[in-house]
Design a protein around this motif. Structure first.
Motif, PDB file in Angstrom:
ATOM      1  N   GLN A 115       7.887  -9.448   9.530  1.00  0.00           N
ATOM      2  CA  GLN A 115       7.080  -8.386   8.769  1.00  0.00           C
ATOM      3  C   GLN A 115       7.772  -7.563   7.677  1.00  0.00           C
ATOM      4  O   GLN A 115       9.099  -7.347   7.617  1.00  0.00           O
ATOM      5  CB  GLN A 115       6.661  -7.291  10.005  1.00  0.00           C
ATOM      6  N   ALA A 116       7.049  -7.444   6.540  1.00  0.00           N
ATOM      7  CA  ALA A 116       7.524  -6.531   5.540  1.00  0.00           C
ATOM      8  C   ALA A 116       7.529  -5.155   5.838  1.00  0.00           C
ATOM      9  O   ALA A 116       6.693  -4.570   6.605  1.00  0.00           O
ATOM     10  CB  ALA A 116       6.634  -6.720   4.119  1.00  0.00           C
TER      11      ALA A 116
ATOM     12  N   GLU B 277      -4.994  -2.182  10.626  1.00  0.00           N
ATOM     13  CA  GLU B 277      -3.775  -2.919  10.288  1.00  0.00           C
ATOM     14  C   GLU B 277      -4.008  -3.923   9.100  1.00  0.00           C
ATOM     15  O   GLU B 277      -2.946  -4.197   8.539  1.00  0.00           O
ATOM     16  CB  GLU B 277      -3.691  -3.778  11.531  1.00  0.00           C
ATOM     17  N   SER B 278      -5.072  -4.342   8.609  1.00  0.00           N
ATOM     18  CA  SER B 278      -5.207  -4.749   7.428  1.00  0.00           C
ATOM     19  C   SER B 278      -4.748  -4.293   6.265  1.00  0.00           C
ATOM     20  O   SER B 278      -4.623  -4.906   5.260  1.00  0.00           O
ATOM     21  CB  SER B 278      -6.627  -5.310   7.541  1.00  0.00           C
TER      22      SER B 278
ATOM     23  N   PRO C 264      -0.560  -4.820   4.523  1.00  0.00           N
ATOM     24  CA  PRO C 264       0.112  -5.633   3.344  1.00  0.00           C
ATOM     25  C   PRO C 264       0.092  -4.886   1.807  1.00  0.00           C
ATOM     26  O   PRO C 264       0.931  -4.941   1.210  1.00  0.00           O
ATOM     27  CB  PRO C 264      -0.531  -7.041   3.370  1.00  0.00           C
TER      28      PRO C 264
ATOM     29  N   CYS D  43      -1.849  -6.443  -7.657  1.00  0.00           N
ATOM     30  CA  CYS D  43      -2.326  -7.116  -6.708  1.00  0.00           C
ATOM     31  C   CYS D  43      -3.964  -7.298  -6.951  1.00  0.00           C
ATOM     32  O   CYS D  43      -4.461  -6.256  -7.583  1.00  0.00           O
ATOM     33  CB  CYS D  43      -2.009  -7.212  -5.351  1.00  0.00           C
TER      34      CYS D  43
ATOM     35  N   ARG E 213      -2.116 -12.050  -3.903  1.00  0.00           N
ATOM     36  CA  ARG E 213      -0.802 -11.827  -4.669  1.00  0.00           C
ATOM     37  C   ARG E 213      -0.671 -12.282  -5.754  1.00  0.00           C
ATOM     38  O   ARG E 213       0.044 -13.454  -6.159  1.00  0.00           O
ATOM     39  CB  ARG E 213       0.471 -12.216  -3.792  1.00  0.00           C
TER      40      ARG E 213
ATOM     41  N   TYR F  32       1.615  -0.373  14.324  1.00  0.00           N
ATOM     42  CA  TYR F  32       1.629  -1.029  13.153  1.00  0.00           C
ATOM     43  C   TYR F  32       3.004  -1.754  12.852  1.00  0.00           C
ATOM     44  O   TYR F  32       3.286  -2.532  11.907  1.00  0.00           O
ATOM     45  CB  TYR F  32       1.443  -0.307  11.750  1.00  0.00           C
TER      46      TYR F  32
ATOM     47  N   SER G 242       2.320  -1.860   1.991  1.00  0.00           N
ATOM     48  CA  SER G 242       3.677  -2.499   1.833  1.00  0.00           C
ATOM     49  C   SER G 242       4.098  -2.723   0.562  1.00  0.00           C
ATOM     50  O   SER G 242       5.329  -2.674   0.119  1.00  0.00           O
ATOM     51  CB  SER G 242       3.814  -3.406   2.871  1.00  0.00           C
ATOM     52  N   THR G 243       3.289  -3.546  -0.014  1.00  0.00           N
ATOM     53  CA  THR G 243       3.484  -4.092  -1.444  1.00  0.00           C
ATOM     54  C   THR G 243       3.563  -2.844  -2.454  1.00  0.00           C
ATOM     55  O   THR G 243       4.682  -2.727  -3.246  1.00  0.00           O
ATOM     56  CB  THR G 243       2.311  -4.767  -1.824  1.00  0.00           C
TER      57      THR G 243
ATOM     58  N   TRP H 153      -7.320  -6.541  -4.380  1.00  0.00           N
ATOM     59  CA  TRP H 153      -7.536  -6.080  -3.146  1.00  0.00           C
ATOM     60  C   TRP H 153      -9.105  -6.432  -2.921  1.00  0.00           C
ATOM     61  O   TRP H 153      -9.940  -5.563  -3.852  1.00  0.00           O
ATOM     62  CB  TRP H 153      -7.163  -4.736  -2.776  1.00  0.00           C
TER      63      TRP H 153
ATOM     64  N   LEU I 113      -5.916  -9.257   0.719  1.00  0.00           N
ATOM     65  CA  LEU I 113      -5.093  -9.137  -0.467  1.00  0.00           C
ATOM     66  C   LEU I 113      -4.581 -10.424  -1.245  1.00  0.00           C
ATOM     67  O   LEU I 113      -4.187 -11.393  -0.460  1.00  0.00           O
ATOM     68  CB  LEU I 113      -3.657  -8.386   0.030  1.00  0.00           C
TER      69      LEU I 113
END
Length: 257
Positions: A193-194, A77-78, A81, A46, A4, A239, A84-85, A48, A2
């Motif tokens: 963690q976000a 898990e990747s 982000p 963003c 940003r 996660y 979450s964003t 990706w 990712l």
């Protein structure tokens, strides 16, 4: 994976469709729609895997749309982000369509995540709420607790919002004492963690309890108990930073043996 940087100059790319915390299925069993033209309603989000991504807020979710926790549970898990964003930006866009100072309609800016009021000049940005999340230990034992909102049988670490003017370490000690009546000695930082439910930033800590005597508050905490590393309850999802705190302690205890 990712990057940003807002793809504000792009006119097409991948899309995440979201409504009410639920995300539409895309291609390849993931949450990203196929490469497509963007319309003016979409929010550039963003990059990706070097492809531009935009967010599309829909009026209502489809029947086959899954909630964010279900997506996070089944994706690697990747992907955390990116989702979450998307979730945090979606909550911000939905909740800040009008100026919080004068009430006039707000205009979305292209160059950054910002909503601008033409009437009074006020500008707001995505809200981020700092929280502490803490694994309390006493020797090998772990203190885990249940919120009334948890699924049956699940226990997790202690957490709470940081108050205005309060340091994170102060919040750790205060929350532990308020929720389970314990004083703690050494407090050490783990990582952050976000947490997009809806816009938290979780600051993870370990804390060593001075005693094992628990007194739960009965409001935020429905139950709390000390658990042996060899006999644990149902734990939070993989996660989550809560689970990472627990797994880190278990590995440390196991290495001693």
């Amino acid at each position: 994976m990712l990057r940003r940087e807002l793809p504000s100059d792009e006119t097409a790319g991948r899309v995440i469709r979201l409504a009410g915390g639920r995300i539409a299925p895309g291609v390849d069993e993931g949450p990203l729609q196929a490469f497509q033209p963007w319309d003016e309603r979409m929010q550039p989000l963003c990059w990706w895997q070097e492809e531009p991504v935009a967010l599309s807020l829909e009026a209502r979710p489809g029947e086959d749309w899954s909630d964010a926790r279900a997506w996070l549970a089944r994706l690697p898990e990747s992907w955390f982000p990116l989702l979450s964003t998307a979730l945090q930006v979606a909550a911000w866009l939905d909740n800040h369509r009008f100026c919080g100072r004068c009430g006039a309609p707000a205009r979305r800016l292209d160059a950054e995540f910002a909503m601008h009021c033409e009437q009074c000049g006020h500008r707001n940005y995505p809200r981020i709420s700092p929280c502490i999340i803490t694994l309390v230990t006493h020797g090998e034992s772990l203190l885990l607790a249940r919120s009334p909102r948890f699924p049956p049988g699940r226990y997790s670490t202690l957490a709470g919002f940081i108050e205005p003017g309060e340091a994170a370490e102060e919040a750790v000690r205060r929350e532990i004492f308020e929720e389970v009546g314990l004083s703690v000695g050494r407090v050490s930082y783990f990582r952050s963690q976000a947490w997009p439910f809806p816009h938290s930033l979780m600051l993870g800590f370990f804390a060593e309890a001075a005693s094992r005597r628990i007194r739960i508050d009965g409001v935020e905490i429905a139950d709390a108990a000390w658990f042996s590393p060899r006999r644990l309850p149902q734990l939070p999802p993989l996660y989550s930073i809560s689970r990472a705190l627990i797994e880190t302690h278990l590995r440390e205890v196991g290495s001693r043996g």
